[in-house]
Design an enzyme around this catalytic site. Structure first.
Site, PDB file in Angstrom:
ATOM      1  N   LYS A   1      21.700  19.766  20.771  1.00 43.63           N
ATOM      2  CA  LYS A   1      20.673  18.754  21.043  1.00 43.63           C
ATOM      3  C   LYS A   1      20.282  18.093  19.733  1.00 43.63           C
ATOM      4  O   LYS A   1      19.868  18.780  18.787  1.00 43.63           O
ATOM      5  CB  LYS A   1      19.454  19.406  21.706  1.00 43.63           C
ATOM      6  CG  LYS A   1      18.367  18.397  22.084  1.00 43.63           C
ATOM      7  CD  LYS A   1      17.310  19.022  22.963  1.00 43.63           C
ATOM      8  CE  LYS A   1      16.210  18.042  23.328  1.00 43.63           C
ATOM      9  NZ  LYS A   1      15.185  18.630  24.194  1.00 43.63           N
TER      10      LYS A   1
ATOM     11  N   ASN B   1       3.673  15.644  20.394  1.00 43.54           N
ATOM     12  CA  ASN B   1       3.476  17.095  20.223  1.00 43.54           C
ATOM     13  C   ASN B   1       3.906  17.585  18.859  1.00 43.54           C
ATOM     14  O   ASN B   1       4.805  17.040  18.236  1.00 43.54           O
ATOM     15  CB  ASN B   1       4.169  17.861  21.359  1.00 43.54           C
ATOM     16  CG  ASN B   1       5.567  18.343  20.984  1.00 43.54           C
ATOM     17  OD1 ASN B   1       5.733  19.396  20.383  1.00 43.54           O
ATOM     18  ND2 ASN B   1       6.577  17.539  21.331  1.00 43.54           N
TER      19      ASN B   1
ATOM     20  N   SER C   1      14.147  19.532  16.602  1.00 43.46           N
ATOM     21  CA  SER C   1      12.693  19.462  16.742  1.00 43.46           C
ATOM     22  C   SER C   1      12.092  19.072  15.389  1.00 43.46           C
ATOM     23  O   SER C   1      12.472  19.633  14.358  1.00 43.46           O
ATOM     24  CB  SER C   1      12.127  20.815  17.167  1.00 43.46           C
ATOM     25  OG  SER C   1      10.740  20.827  16.933  1.00 43.46           O
TER      26      SER C   1
ATOM     27  N   PHE D   1       7.552  25.474  18.428  1.00 43.06           N
ATOM     28  CA  PHE D   1       8.289  26.603  19.021  1.00 43.06           C
ATOM     29  C   PHE D   1       7.387  27.809  19.295  1.00 43.06           C
ATOM     30  O   PHE D   1       7.716  28.953  18.939  1.00 43.06           O
ATOM     31  CB  PHE D   1       9.460  27.048  18.128  1.00 43.06           C
ATOM     32  CG  PHE D   1      10.597  26.065  18.015  1.00 43.06           C
ATOM     33  CD1 PHE D   1      10.657  24.935  18.812  1.00 43.06           C
ATOM     34  CD2 PHE D   1      11.633  26.279  17.096  1.00 43.06           C
ATOM     35  CE1 PHE D   1      11.719  24.037  18.695  1.00 43.06           C
ATOM     36  CE2 PHE D   1      12.691  25.397  16.975  1.00 43.06           C
ATOM     37  CZ  PHE D   1      12.727  24.281  17.768  1.00 43.06           C
TER      38      PHE D   1
ATOM     39  N   ASN E   1      16.104  14.578  21.340  1.00 38.95           N
ATOM     40  CA  ASN E   1      14.819  15.242  21.150  1.00 38.95           C
ATOM     41  C   ASN E   1      13.756  14.173  20.868  1.00 38.95           C
ATOM     42  O   ASN E   1      14.021  12.981  21.008  1.00 38.95           O
ATOM     43  CB  ASN E   1      14.916  16.242  19.997  1.00 38.95           C
ATOM     44  CG  ASN E   1      14.066  17.468  20.253  1.00 38.95           C
ATOM     45  OD1 ASN E   1      12.888  17.348  20.614  1.00 38.95           O
ATOM     46  ND2 ASN E   1      14.648  18.643  20.096  1.00 38.95           N
TER      47      ASN E   1
END
Ligand SMILES: Cc1cc2nc3c(=O)[nH]c(=O)nc-3n(C[C@H](O)[C@H](O)[C@H](O)COP(=O)(O)O)c2cc1C
Length: 338
Positions: free
Chosen positions: A226, A120, A188, A124, A255
């Protein structure tokens, strides 16, 4: 019978574009919620969480089980009421940014079926903190005791990195009295520069800003970080004790794994390609902290989930494993980990 039906539904969903399939799945879950949850219980084989007598204490909170839904699936708190009936004991909503944003251009979500993987580069996409917190406020009273909701926080794409701390604080602010735990997400790969915030220099003001915000709250939720799977053991050894010293209460590992899709554009891998590395990072982290650890990344089988608990995880989360394993998978994991 359940497996047979899932086989048919999966064949249909997997013919759709991955993001479209996500929307269809969400719509189906919402229909299940509207019917009082029984279609979801039938699909998942999950006993109602409210009947569960066992609970696990992590971060000083009681969890009705060890299996949760990872961040990114229910970004806007739209299906929370269905998740207990689908076998989840907790969910991490978000990533939530202060303001709504559309995310990256489509296509931005792909399947690599042979590797049981998802790729992906969503970026966000979400409704923003105010709207998501309103949705959470509306459904919270309907969630069973023992079902926990974490809120995963991020920065808007157009906020300069130097002002990131304020974005995390603003996003957190909307969830006073609503979040059971908060997660600072700096891992991310799909927000430019975000991963560069995984240094003590950047994290200290960020953790400080969110800590300061929640210090005003009546009930102070635990604050987790994270991290990305690419961080080396040395980097973790430098980061983790220093972050704990400024108020981090626990960790989410990991992540997605940064990479490129066939079109050459960057994003992150979930599922199969992440299994080994996520386990390795969990093991490394366990040697560096006594605080709670949530393990996520490539949990595709019961054995893999058991391995994570054996390696020191307190809780596990799934995303890709649910996509490939189907509606019965969370409850199957939960039973195995009981
Ligand atoms: C489509 C998609 C969107 C995601 N969005 C987020 C997100 O917004 N925030 C976040 O912290 N993690 C996000 N993740 C990462 C997952 O929470 C999880 O860490 C990762 O997928 C590894 O778990 P898995 O192998 O079980 O999928 C996303 C993953 C996927 C596949």
């Amino acid at each position: 019978m359940r497996r047979f039906l899932w086989g048919i539904v999966k064949a249909v969903l997997f013919r759709l574009d991955a993001e479209q399939a996500h929307h269809v799945t969400t719509a189906l879950i919402r229909i299940g919620i509207r019917f009082g949850g029984w279609p979801l219980r039938i699909a998942s084989g999950a006993p109602a969480l409210r009947q569960s007598k066992k609970s696990i204490s992590v971060f000083g909170l009681e969890f009705g089980g060890r299996v949760g839904l990872a961040a990114g699936f229910d970004k806007n708190a739209e299906i929370l009421e269905g998740l207990p009936d689908l076998g989840f004991a907790f969910a991490e909503i978000g990533t939530v940014t202060p303001r709504s944003q559309p995310g990256n251009d489509r296509p931005r979500l792909f399947r690599d079926i042979p590797r049981k993987a998802i790729f992906n580069r969503m970026g966000f996409n979400g409704l923003g903190a105010t709207m998501v917190s309103q949705k959470l406020r509306a459904v919270r009273p309907n969630l069973p005791a023992g079902f926990r909701v974490g809120v995963n926080l991020g920065k808007n794409k157009d906020t300069p990195l130097e002002q990131a701390a304020e974005d995390y604080r603003i996003a957190a602010q909307a969830f006073e009295g609503l979040a059971d735990y908060l997660v600072i997400n700096v891992s991310s790969p799909n927000t430019p520069g975000l991963r560069s915030l995984q240094t003590m220099e950047a994290l200290k003001p960020m953790v400080g800003a969110v800590r300061q915000e929640i210090s005003k709250w009546q009930i102070r939720p635990p604050l987790l970080l994270k991290l990305a799977p690419e961080l080396t053991r040395e980097e973790l050894a430098a980061l983790m004790p220093a972050c704990e010293a400024v108020g981090v209460d626990g960790w989410v590992f990991t992540n997605t794994l940064g990479g490129n899709w066939a079109d050459g554009k960057p994003g992150g891998w979930s599922g199969g390609p992440l299994s080994e590395l996520a386990l390795q990072k969990l093991k490394e982290a366990r040697t560096l902290t006594r605080l709670p650890l949530i393990s996520v990344g490539g949990i595709l089988t019961v054995d893999e989930a058991k391995a994570r608990i054996a390696a020191g995880a307190d809780l596990v989360q799934i995303y890709t494993g649910w996509i490939y394993g189907g509606p019965g998978f969370p409850a199957e994991l939960s039973r195995a980990l009981d």
